[in-house]
Design an enzyme around this catalytic site. Structure first.
Site, PDB file in Angstrom:
ATOM      1  N   ASP A  31       0.867  -1.161   0.000  1.00 12.53           N
ATOM      2  CA  ASP A  31       0.000   0.000   0.000  1.00 12.53           C
ATOM      3  C   ASP A  31       0.920   1.232   0.000  1.00 12.53           C
ATOM      4  O   ASP A  31       2.109   1.129   0.324  1.00 12.53           O
ATOM      5  CB  ASP A  31      -0.881  -0.041   1.254  1.00 12.53           C
ATOM      6  CG  ASP A  31      -1.630   1.252   1.503  1.00 12.53           C
ATOM      7  OD1 ASP A  31      -2.314   1.726   0.587  1.00 12.53           O
ATOM      8  OD2 ASP A  31      -1.491   1.797   2.619  1.00 12.53           O
ATOM      9  N   ASP A  33      -0.220   5.098   0.925  1.00  8.83           N
ATOM     10  CA  ASP A  33      -0.464   6.118   1.946  1.00  8.83           C
ATOM     11  C   ASP A  33      -0.387   5.520   3.353  1.00  8.83           C
ATOM     12  O   ASP A  33      -1.050   4.524   3.649  1.00  8.83           O
ATOM     13  CB  ASP A  33      -1.837   6.763   1.730  1.00  8.83           C
ATOM     14  CG  ASP A  33      -1.904   7.546   0.424  1.00  8.83           C
ATOM     15  OD1 ASP A  33      -2.278   8.717   0.465  1.00  8.83           O
ATOM     16  OD2 ASP A  33      -1.584   6.977  -0.634  1.00  8.83           O
ATOM     17  N   GLU A  40      -1.542  10.559   4.328  1.00  6.15           N
ATOM     18  CA  GLU A  40      -2.693  10.210   3.506  1.00  6.15           C
ATOM     19  C   GLU A  40      -2.856  11.365   2.521  1.00  6.15           C
ATOM     20  O   GLU A  40      -3.271  12.465   2.895  1.00  6.15           O
ATOM     21  CB  GLU A  40      -3.956  10.045   4.365  1.00  6.15           C
ATOM     22  CG  GLU A  40      -3.928   8.842   5.287  1.00  6.15           C
ATOM     23  CD  GLU A  40      -4.127   7.520   4.562  1.00  6.15           C
ATOM     24  OE1 GLU A  40      -4.670   7.526   3.429  1.00  6.15           O
ATOM     25  OE2 GLU A  40      -3.725   6.481   5.121  1.00  6.15           O
ATOM     26  N   ARG A  77     -14.787  11.869  -0.954  1.00 10.47           N
ATOM     27  CA  ARG A  77     -13.616  12.674  -0.592  1.00 10.47           C
ATOM     28  C   ARG A  77     -13.096  13.455  -1.795  1.00 10.47           C
ATOM     29  O   ARG A  77     -12.761  14.640  -1.674  1.00 10.47           O
ATOM     30  CB  ARG A  77     -12.522  11.765  -0.013  1.00 10.47           C
ATOM     31  CG  ARG A  77     -12.799  11.320   1.414  1.00 10.47           C
ATOM     32  CD  ARG A  77     -11.783  10.340   1.913  1.00 10.47           C
ATOM     33  NE  ARG A  77     -11.996   9.004   1.362  1.00 10.47           N
ATOM     34  CZ  ARG A  77     -11.103   8.020   1.431  1.00 10.47           C
ATOM     35  NH1 ARG A  77      -9.924   8.236   1.971  1.00 10.47           N
ATOM     36  NH2 ARG A  77     -11.392   6.825   0.938  1.00 10.47           N
ATOM     37  N   SER A 121      -2.457   1.199  -4.679  1.00 13.12           N
ATOM     38  CA  SER A 121      -2.914   2.274  -3.803  1.00 13.12           C
ATOM     39  C   SER A 121      -4.332   2.711  -4.129  1.00 13.12           C
ATOM     40  O   SER A 121      -4.702   2.837  -5.302  1.00 13.12           O
ATOM     41  CB  SER A 121      -1.971   3.474  -3.937  1.00 13.12           C
ATOM     42  OG  SER A 121      -2.431   4.569  -3.173  1.00 13.12           O
ATOM     43  N   GLY A 122      -5.086   2.971  -3.080  1.00 11.37           N
ATOM     44  CA  GLY A 122      -6.370   3.647  -3.229  1.00 11.37           C
ATOM     45  C   GLY A 122      -6.176   5.144  -3.381  1.00 11.37           C
ATOM     46  O   GLY A 122      -7.146   5.894  -3.495  1.00 11.37           O
ATOM     47  N   LYS A 170      -6.968  -4.277  -5.445  1.00 15.79           N
ATOM     48  CA  LYS A 170      -5.622  -4.541  -4.923  1.00 15.79           C
ATOM     49  C   LYS A 170      -5.328  -6.044  -4.950  1.00 15.79           C
ATOM     50  O   LYS A 170      -4.248  -6.474  -5.366  1.00 15.79           O
ATOM     51  CB  LYS A 170      -5.490  -4.001  -3.493  1.00 15.79           C
ATOM     52  CG  LYS A 170      -5.412  -2.488  -3.399  1.00 15.79           C
ATOM     53  CD  LYS A 170      -5.108  -2.049  -1.981  1.00 15.79           C
ATOM     54  CE  LYS A 170      -4.960  -0.541  -1.880  1.00 15.79           C
ATOM     55  NZ  LYS A 170      -4.395  -0.090  -0.612  1.00 15.79           N
ATOM     56  N   ASP A 193      -1.878  -1.020   5.873  1.00 20.56           N
ATOM     57  CA  ASP A 193      -2.250  -0.491   7.190  1.00 20.56           C
ATOM     58  C   ASP A 193      -3.751  -0.340   7.388  1.00 20.56           C
ATOM     59  O   ASP A 193      -4.213  -0.150   8.506  1.00 20.56           O
ATOM     60  CB  ASP A 193      -1.596   0.875   7.419  1.00 20.56           C
ATOM     61  CG  ASP A 193      -2.248   1.973   6.591  1.00 20.56           C
ATOM     62  OD1 ASP A 193      -2.715   2.962   7.186  1.00 20.56           O
ATOM     63  OD2 ASP A 193      -2.333   1.833   5.369  1.00 20.56           O
ATOM     64  N   ASN A 196      -8.838  -1.597   3.519  1.00 23.08           N
ATOM     65  CA  ASN A 196      -8.855  -1.906   2.087  1.00 23.08           C
ATOM     66  C   ASN A 196      -7.620  -2.686   1.638  1.00 23.08           C
ATOM     67  O   ASN A 196      -7.540  -3.119   0.487  1.00 23.08           O
ATOM     68  CB  ASN A 196      -9.021  -0.633   1.243  1.00 23.08           C
ATOM     69  CG  ASN A 196      -7.841   0.322   1.367  1.00 23.08           C
ATOM     70  OD1 ASN A 196      -7.249   0.447   2.433  1.00 23.08           O
ATOM     71  ND2 ASN A 196      -7.521   1.011   0.302  1.00 23.08           N
TER      72      ASN A 196
END
Length: 237
Positions: A31, A33, A40, A77, A121-122, A170, A193, A196
């Site tokens: 991941d 962030d 983030e 967001r 990554s999201g 992912k 972390d 997701n």
């Protein structure tokens, strides 16, 4: 999964017996962030338009697993980022984004052992591409912010593989990359972390939680609570 054992202060293992061998794995997936990097990104971008608290609250709930629809939470967001300028993005990258401690050392050790490195990554390609160059990462997948006239529109750009890189994507990318390399997902390591990250962590042969949310720590085979990412090398030789 076996009961957690504190291998060393701030380093907990369960369901695996160290030392494991780096050479037994062919891929490590990270991941971005709050895992490879210290921020983030979506929260820091929101700060440019005075919406950091609002956006960060949604991010925190999503990472804890309290919001189950990651795609919806990300769209909400990103919508709040409308009007952020490319100059703002550059400032976040320049002034706020830093690699987390031990990230460069862990990636280098994995590459030296012949492993490939994947960033999933999201977050956003604007930052993922930068991190890819910093760490010489082999593969990436992340989301594209829509930009018109130098400003964010509050939307994301659909990509050939789909709309948003969430937990399901992912996992799919990890499995797809393993297939491309001719290895089993059990020969992959997944590091994250947030909630997701759990799908790819469950698919991988070794799951690693880095300064993670409680739900993620509980399900990971290795949990790093203190120190840098290179503490994984205390488990992998």
């Amino acid at each position: 999964m076996s009961a957690p054992t504190e291998l060393a202060p701030g380093l907990v293992v369960q369901g695996c017996t160290p030392p494991l061998q780096l050479r037994d794995f062919g891929l490590i997936a990270f991941d971005m962030d709050s895992t490879l990097i210290n921020i983030e990104c979506v929260d820091e971008i929101a700060d440019a338009v005075g919406r950091k608290a609002e956006v960060a609250a949604i991010t925190e709930a999503a990472m804890r697993g309290e919001i189950t629809d990651f795609k919806d939470s990300l769209r909400r967001r990103v919508a709040l980022l409308r009007g952020v300028t490319v100059a703002d993005l550059k400032a976040v990258k320049r002034d706020r984004l830093r690699l987390n401690p031990g990230a460069a050392e862990l990636v280098a050790a994995c590459k030296q052992a012949g492993m490939r490195v994947l960033l999933v990554s999201g977050g956003f390609t604007y930052f993922a591409d930068h991190v890819q160059k910093l760490l010489d990462i082999d593969y990436t997948r992340s989301n594209v912010l829509d930009i018109e006239d130098g400003m964010l529109t509050g939307r994301l750009v659909d990509q050939p593989w789909g709309d948003i890189c969430d937990g399901t994507e992912k996992q799919r990318m990890l499995e797809q990359t393993c297939a491309q390399l001719g290895i089993s997902p059990r020969q992959a390591i997944a590091v994250g972390d947030g909630a997701n990250d759990l799908p790819m962590m469950r698919a991988a042969g070794l799951s690693v939680a880095y300064h993670a949310k409680p739900r993620v720590r509980e399900q990971a085979m290795v949990a790093i609570h203190s120190g840098g990412l290179d503490r994984l090398l205390e488990v992998l030789k």
